[in-house]
Design an enzyme around this catalytic site. Structure first.
Site, PDB file in Angstrom:
ATOM      1  N   LYS A 109       0.865  -1.187   0.000  1.00  0.00           N
ATOM      2  CA  LYS A 109       0.000   0.000   0.000  1.00  0.00           C
ATOM      3  C   LYS A 109       0.894   1.226   0.000  1.00  0.00           C
ATOM      4  O   LYS A 109       2.009   1.190   0.505  1.00  0.00           O
ATOM      5  CB  LYS A 109      -0.890   0.038   1.249  1.00  0.00           C
ATOM      6  CG  LYS A 109      -2.176   0.806   1.050  1.00  0.00           C
ATOM      7  CD  LYS A 109      -3.200  -0.033   0.303  1.00  0.00           C
ATOM      8  CE  LYS A 109      -4.517   0.665   0.123  1.00  0.00           C
ATOM      9  NZ  LYS A 109      -5.531  -0.302  -0.345  1.00  0.00           N
TER      10      LYS A 109
HETATM   11  P1  NAD Z   1     -12.852   7.000  -3.872  1.00  0.00           P
HETATM   12  O1  NAD Z   1     -11.844   8.036  -3.601  1.00  0.00           O
HETATM   13  O2  NAD Z   1     -13.224   6.673  -5.276  1.00  0.00           O
HETATM   14  O3  NAD Z   1     -14.182   7.290  -3.059  1.00  0.00           O
HETATM   15  C1  NAD Z   1     -14.185   7.488  -1.676  1.00  0.00           C
HETATM   16  C2  NAD Z   1     -15.577   7.915  -1.285  1.00  0.00           C
HETATM   17  O4  NAD Z   1     -15.664   7.966   0.137  1.00  0.00           O
HETATM   18  C3  NAD Z   1     -15.962   9.296  -1.804  1.00  0.00           C
HETATM   19  O5  NAD Z   1     -17.304   9.264  -2.219  1.00  0.00           O
HETATM   20  C4  NAD Z   1     -15.796  10.172  -0.574  1.00  0.00           C
HETATM   21  O6  NAD Z   1     -16.597  11.322  -0.617  1.00  0.00           O
HETATM   22  C5  NAD Z   1     -16.271   9.219   0.492  1.00  0.00           C
HETATM   23  N1  NAD Z   1     -15.868   9.602   1.833  1.00  0.00           N
HETATM   24  C6  NAD Z   1     -14.664  10.018   2.273  1.00  0.00           C
HETATM   25  N2  NAD Z   1     -14.713  10.276   3.578  1.00  0.00           N
HETATM   26  C7  NAD Z   1     -15.986  10.007   3.977  1.00  0.00           C
HETATM   27  C8  NAD Z   1     -16.673  10.079   5.202  1.00  0.00           C
HETATM   28  N3  NAD Z   1     -16.037  10.453   6.316  1.00  0.00           N
HETATM   29  N4  NAD Z   1     -17.978   9.723   5.237  1.00  0.00           N
HETATM   30  C9  NAD Z   1     -18.616   9.313   4.126  1.00  0.00           C
HETATM   31  N5  NAD Z   1     -18.024   9.230   2.935  1.00  0.00           N
HETATM   32  C10 NAD Z   1     -16.721   9.574   2.862  1.00  0.00           C
HETATM   33  O7  NAD Z   1     -12.270   5.672  -3.149  1.00  0.00           O
HETATM   34  P2  NAD Z   1     -12.663   4.173  -3.446  1.00  0.00           P
HETATM   35  O8  NAD Z   1     -11.661   3.623  -4.393  1.00  0.00           O
HETATM   36  O9  NAD Z   1     -14.116   4.042  -3.720  1.00  0.00           O
HETATM   37  O10 NAD Z   1     -12.315   3.500  -2.027  1.00  0.00           O
HETATM   38  C11 NAD Z   1     -13.255   3.470  -0.960  1.00  0.00           C
HETATM   39  C12 NAD Z   1     -12.848   2.413   0.046  1.00  0.00           C
HETATM   40  O11 NAD Z   1     -12.771   1.143  -0.615  1.00  0.00           O
HETATM   41  C13 NAD Z   1     -11.481   2.602   0.695  1.00  0.00           C
HETATM   42  O12 NAD Z   1     -11.517   2.082   1.994  1.00  0.00           O
HETATM   43  C14 NAD Z   1     -10.566   1.752  -0.160  1.00  0.00           C
HETATM   44  O13 NAD Z   1      -9.386   1.368   0.519  1.00  0.00           O
HETATM   45  C15 NAD Z   1     -11.482   0.573  -0.423  1.00  0.00           C
HETATM   46  N6  NAD Z   1     -11.140  -0.246  -1.584  1.00  0.00           N
HETATM   47  C16 NAD Z   1     -11.048   0.295  -2.813  1.00  0.00           C
HETATM   48  C17 NAD Z   1     -10.768  -0.519  -3.902  1.00  0.00           C
HETATM   49  C18 NAD Z   1     -10.727   0.003  -5.317  1.00  0.00           C
HETATM   50  O14 NAD Z   1     -10.637  -0.806  -6.236  1.00  0.00           O
HETATM   51  N7  NAD Z   1     -10.827   1.285  -5.555  1.00  0.00           N
HETATM   52  C19 NAD Z   1     -10.556  -1.884  -3.699  1.00  0.00           C
HETATM   53  C20 NAD Z   1     -10.679  -2.414  -2.425  1.00  0.00           C
HETATM   54  C21 NAD Z   1     -10.990  -1.589  -1.371  1.00  0.00           C
END
Ligand code: NAD
Length: 421
Positions: A109
């Protein structure tokens, strides 16, 4: 020494979780630190030219948790408050996730402490390229393969790939995954994580005998994971009754229009301004009754206090680490049996399709979307079946079962390879 370098509540959480598993698997005391602490942790500072010609200094991280099964694999996060402890915890979780899905990767990461929404487009490009340039001595297609995470996207991955390739003198698409289709990206990667969250939520609904067309869902976070999870759930008739992001939260028991929400967020980059109706305090949203609660934003949102007040049937963890170990204990003590699909199973769709992308890039041979999605669903089904069977066999939670399978595979690989020299 190690204790003072890797600190903070998210790292503590990863440590607490591993302790539960180490006790469950009777892992010898002297092997526990070896399993927990990262193999490598890289910290860089680097200057970026801003639009007003100022120079601003940023701090960036990359953690490679272990390399026993293959290259490190994991996302890059751009977020204001990240530190080395949080990045290390996320790398640790990636290790168990990759091992559970039987992928030939260790956990990795990285990230930069920056709010990407505060940057101008050219500043974001400068920062992305400079971060990757700083990482070149430490990453590689056989060493450490990055992907998107919070605050990064396909465009950032294209800049990473281009920067790395410019230094090598040849195009190296396999250095990162989650790239745009047409520049070495795979069909299906963009929606893979959210699709997987919805797919496994359907497995859980089925296990609880709830028909999707009668079910309701609340999704926290509306970025890549949350929006695709919401679309995936809605595609089979689940009613989205609540949604939130960093800017707003909406709740309507009659149902929200997923397509309109996606269109609004696509246009403006956030949910705020979607409607003046149906707003709710963000934390209250998570307590509303629903069948599927999908936290798809940040870590540690379900704490012990919230866990006592939840009124959902299923928690589908799209985010990494959304539930604290204290909340896990509360959920275990509740007698209404909320079904938890733990993060390392629930959001594994992203890294599974990242693996497919890496394989396609190495072979320079690309698959159809149907082939990607079919292989993804079969991989998720295999992990699902193993986790559910293990939880039943050992009388433990789904999280303990999922982590036990992942940790066991890492331990076996380390033991088989032995200590060098
Ligand atoms: P992203 O940046 O595309 O979206 C993040 C979202 O979370 C946004 O809508 C943002 O406004 C919202 N957010 C941030 N802080 C917040 C809060 N305090 N309350 C409510 N909403 C909030 O990120 P993503 O890629 O969708 O990742 C989201 C989660 O999923 C993370 O924990 C990430 O580690 C995990 N994840 C992502 C992937 C991937 O393929 N992108 C894979 C596995 C896990």
């Amino acid at each position: 020494m190690l204790n003072s370098l890797f600190t903070g509540p998210v790292f503590e959480m990863a440590r607490d979780q591993l302790l539960v598993i180490a006790n469950h698997l009777s892992i010898p005391e002297d092997e526990r630190d070896w399993l927990l602490y990262p193999k490598r942790a890289i910290v860089v500072t680097f200057p970026v030219r801003m639009e007003d010609n100022r120079t601003e200094l940023f701090i960036g991280y990359r953690v490679q948790h272990h390399l026993a099964l293959g290259p490190a694999k994991g996302g890059t996060r751009f977020a204001a408050n990240i530190d080395i402890g949080e990045i290390a915890a996320l790398a640790i979780w990636m290790s168990w996730k990759c091992a559970l899905a039987d992928l030939p990767f260790g956990g990795g990461k990285g990230g930069v402490a920056v709010d990407p929404r505060a940057l101008k487009p050219k500043e974001l490009e400068n920062l992305s390229r400079r971060y990757m340039q700083e990482m070149i001595p430490f990453v590689g297609p056989r060493t450490d393969v990055m992907a998107p995470d919070m605050g990064t996207n396909e465009q950032v991955m294209a800049w990473f790939m281009d920067t790395y390739s410019m230094y090598q003198g040849v195009t190296v698409p396999e250095i990162v995954t989650g790239k745009p289709v047409g520049t070495g990206g795979t069909l299906g990667r963009r929606e893979a994580t959210g699709h997987g969250v919805a797919f496994l939520a359907f497995r859980a609904l089925d296990a609880l005998d709830i028909a999707p067309a009668t079910a309701t869902a609340i999704v926290q976070g509306f970025g890549n994971v949350g929006s695709h999870a919401a679309m995936g759930l809605a595609a089979r008739g689940v009613k989205l009754i609540g949604v939130s992001d960093h800017s707003a939260a909406y709740y309507d028991p009659k149902g929200l229009d997923v397509k309109a929400l996606v269109a609004h967020a696509g246009r403006t980059g956030e949910l705020a301004g979607y409607s003046s109706q149906a707003t709710i305090a963000p934390r209250m949203l998570l307590e509303q009754p629903c069948d599927v609660l999908a936290p798809c934003a940040v870590e540690r949102v379900i704490d012990a206090d919230l866990a006592r007040r939840l009124r959902c049937r299923i928690i589908a963890e799209g985010a990494n680490g959304p539930t604290t170990p204290e909340a896990d204990r509360v959920l275990a003590d509740r007698n209404d049996g909320i079904f938890v699909i733990p993060d390392i199973l629930c959001n594994a769709g992203g890294v599974i399709v990242s693996y497919f992308e890496w394989v396609q890039d190495l072979q320079q041979y690309f698959w159809s979307r149907d082939e990607v999605m079919d292989r993804l669903e079969r991989a998720l089904d295999r992990s699902w079946a193993m986790v559910v069977a293990r939880a039943k066999r050992d009388g433990v939670s789904n999280r303990t079962a999922a982590m036990a399978i992942g940790v066991e595979r890492v331990v076996k690989a380390k033991q088989a390879r032995g200590l060098f020299p």
